[in-house]
Design a protein around this motif. Sequence first.
Motif, PDB file in Angstrom:
ATOM      1  N   ASP A  84      32.404  24.106  49.506  1.00  0.00           N
ATOM      2  CA  ASP A  84      31.482  24.480  50.566  1.00  0.00           C
ATOM      3  C   ASP A  84      30.302  23.744  50.393  1.00  0.00           C
ATOM      4  O   ASP A  84      29.244  24.174  50.566  1.00  0.00           O
ATOM      5  N   ARG A  88      31.930  30.344  51.183  1.00  0.00           N
ATOM      6  CA  ARG A  88      32.636  31.116  50.280  1.00  0.00           C
ATOM      7  C   ARG A  88      32.291  30.696  48.853  1.00  0.00           C
ATOM      8  O   ARG A  88      32.889  31.549  48.078  1.00  0.00           O
ATOM      9  N   TYR A  89      32.224  29.541  48.537  1.00  0.00           N
ATOM     10  CA  TYR A  89      31.987  29.078  47.269  1.00  0.00           C
ATOM     11  C   TYR A  89      30.738  28.458  46.877  1.00  0.00           C
ATOM     12  O   TYR A  89      30.507  28.006  45.937  1.00  0.00           O
TER      13      TYR A  89
END
Length: 112
Positions: free
Chosen positions: A17, A81-82
């Motif tokens: 990400d 998400r990360y």
Amino acid sequence: MPDRIMYFQLKTGYDLDRGPAWIGSVRFSKTWRTAYFHDRTLARVTGTARANVDGDANFYDVDTGDLYWISGPKRDRTDGRYSAQQPTVEPEVKIQYEAFLTGAPLPGREEG
């Protein structure tokens, strides 16, 4: 289809990400298989094309092949998400997005 306010991130060329990300207006086709954002035409990654993607993208640019992740924005701002990287909010959606963050529904999503 009306435009939707969505989270949009470039995946090609970046670790997980780390690619540039935006909150902006995305127009979808009736089937939701094509998205239009920033003068790009994006096709949904499906079927055999899914096998050639690392699983971290759900659309690709039909002209360049670049991979993107598109999803609805999250009120808790954990869209990546990360990563905790924050997206650039496009000026044309800023007021609606800020209202969404404080509890208002997104335009066109009043019913869910």
